[in-house]
Design a protein around this motif. Sequence first.
Motif, mmCIF file in Angstrom:
data_model
loop_
_atom_site.group_PDB
_atom_site.id
_atom_site.type_symbol
_atom_site.label_atom_id
_atom_site.label_comp_id
_atom_site.label_asym_id
_atom_site.label_seq_id
_atom_site.Cartn_x
_atom_site.Cartn_y
_atom_site.Cartn_z
ATOM 1 N N VAL A 171 35.625 -21.339 29.738
ATOM 2 C CA VAL A 171 36.622 -20.815 28.806
ATOM 3 C C VAL A 171 37.934 -21.567 29.001
ATOM 4 C CG1 VAL A 171 35.603 -18.534 28.620
ATOM 5 C CG2 VAL A 171 37.217 -18.987 30.455
ATOM 6 N N GLU A 212 42.041 -18.192 27.275
ATOM 7 C CA GLU A 212 41.046 -17.132 27.437
ATOM 8 C C GLU A 212 40.993 -16.636 28.883
ATOM 9 O OE1 GLU A 212 38.916 -15.569 25.113
ATOM 10 O OE2 GLU A 212 40.392 -16.461 23.781
ATOM 11 N N LYS A 217 43.243 -13.744 29.778
ATOM 12 C CA LYS A 217 42.969 -12.419 29.217
ATOM 13 C C LYS A 217 42.142 -11.580 30.192
ATOM 14 C CE LYS A 217 42.876 -13.935 24.373
ATOM 15 N NZ LYS A 217 42.035 -14.025 23.143
ATOM 16 N N GLU A 254 37.708 -7.253 21.655
ATOM 17 C CA GLU A 254 38.257 -8.611 21.624
ATOM 18 C C GLU A 254 39.601 -8.636 20.899
ATOM 19 O OE1 GLU A 254 35.589 -12.366 20.993
ATOM 20 O OE2 GLU A 254 36.365 -11.783 19.039
ATOM 21 N N ASN A 291 38.785 -10.836 26.814
ATOM 22 C CA ASN A 291 37.871 -11.960 26.744
ATOM 23 C C ASN A 291 36.465 -11.413 26.993
ATOM 24 O OD1 ASN A 291 36.376 -14.317 27.062
ATOM 25 N ND2 ASN A 291 37.182 -14.756 29.099
#
Length: 476
Positions: A66, A70, A73, A91, A96
């Motif tokens: 990722v 991302e 998160k 989401e 994530n």
Amino acid sequence: MSTYISIKDASLQLKISEQQVRTLCRQGKIIAEKIGNTWIVDQKSLNKYGLLSAHRVAEDRPSYNVNIQEQQKPIALSFFSGAMGLDLGIEKAGFNIRLACEVDKFCRQTITINRPNTALLGDINNYEPDDVLKAARLTSQDDIDLIVGGPPCQAFSTAGKRKAFHDERGNVFLKYIDLALSLKPQYLVIENVRGLLSCPLKQRNYNRRGDISSYFSEDELKGSALNFIINKLKKFGYAYSFNLYNAANFGTPQTRERIIILCARNGKTPPFLTPTHSENGEYGLSKWKTLESCIKNIDKHDHLNFPEKRLKYYKILNSGQNWRNLPKELQKEAMGKSYYLGGGKTGFLRRLAWDKPSPTLVTHPAMPATDLAHPEEDRPLSIQEYKRIQEFPDHWELAGPLIQQYKQVGNAVPVSLGLAVGKLIINLINDVEVIQFNDFKFSRYQNTNHVDWEKQFLQQLEKNKNNYEQQELVFR
């Protein structure tokens, strides 16, 4: 850079004839170029078509690396992901979704097409905590922020035989709880149908049902399956709250009710979800969204059809009407033997109303007792309308034949309900105060939150104990 392959290789991959591949190329269903008399096929386009059409199988896979954005998160793992309605809401709240777990063939293909970088696992019974961590590219030292899942509901549904944990589907419910608790997330979410509130852990022996002098074992009491789950959560130190939530109170143009159990590792009882809408604008909130607000501007419609004999009656009915609005002399003719059944039967020959939310979407919009007919047109709701009502993005692609697409969307959790769950958990993680509305009516039923439900269950236990003691006195 695209990779192109020959017609022969494409036919081998899809397991169809070369002529069928050429036809797909001409129809534009697969991206291809014609050089002279020879077609060459775009591999990426072929892969996508194979998944959409179920010619290819979605294999288990780990998550792809990722990006930095991302990685920042909070992490969520999803089980029984379906077509990812709940996940899209989670989401959207800022998580994530690192992993999805789903056994259904068509849902797996839908996940692969729309979220190719998300780890994908299959039958939950085949995995242990280490397998999950490895697929999600996590270690035992990583703190998982959230695990979400809606185990199969048929074992608890009032429409089924209600075998609870003695049903194979009930067993995967327990597997989910055990696996999640072993992974020790900060927060755990369990989504299910209203039937979970009253389902017994053990079905009462048929021969004893009519014996009014006999008492119930604790496992035979209504709600004992949920009580079993609660005791597991307590054993692992998780606090919990639950309620029956109508998705319309969170901005979904549909009156769909689901139990959401929120569990917290820190031992603090989570608050209820924060509503954004109310039926008539109570608490200064927006009114429920209507069907008209979400399906008016759709250009293309793929849908099933009603049998000709049913269309005869639909041509008489207007928006918001059902069989009861037919002329008296036609009601019995239209309903047949069902006319004499009990209950409201409001799902028969039902045209939806423009100015109200949709009723709960089912997995097939043209079954006689649960018709979901367009307010004006003589057809069931289309799959595009299903997606709008469940709040899937228009660009969300569904794999498999039309009947399977209806099933995927009909089984999903509305995105706005998932968003409400995600926002609450984000606020709890960040220690942000959660807005609460005292005495808000989350559903049309009573005793559906954890406080009222537990009082009722304890009263049931006490009454059962008294019945047992009285029976013992009689037989002494």
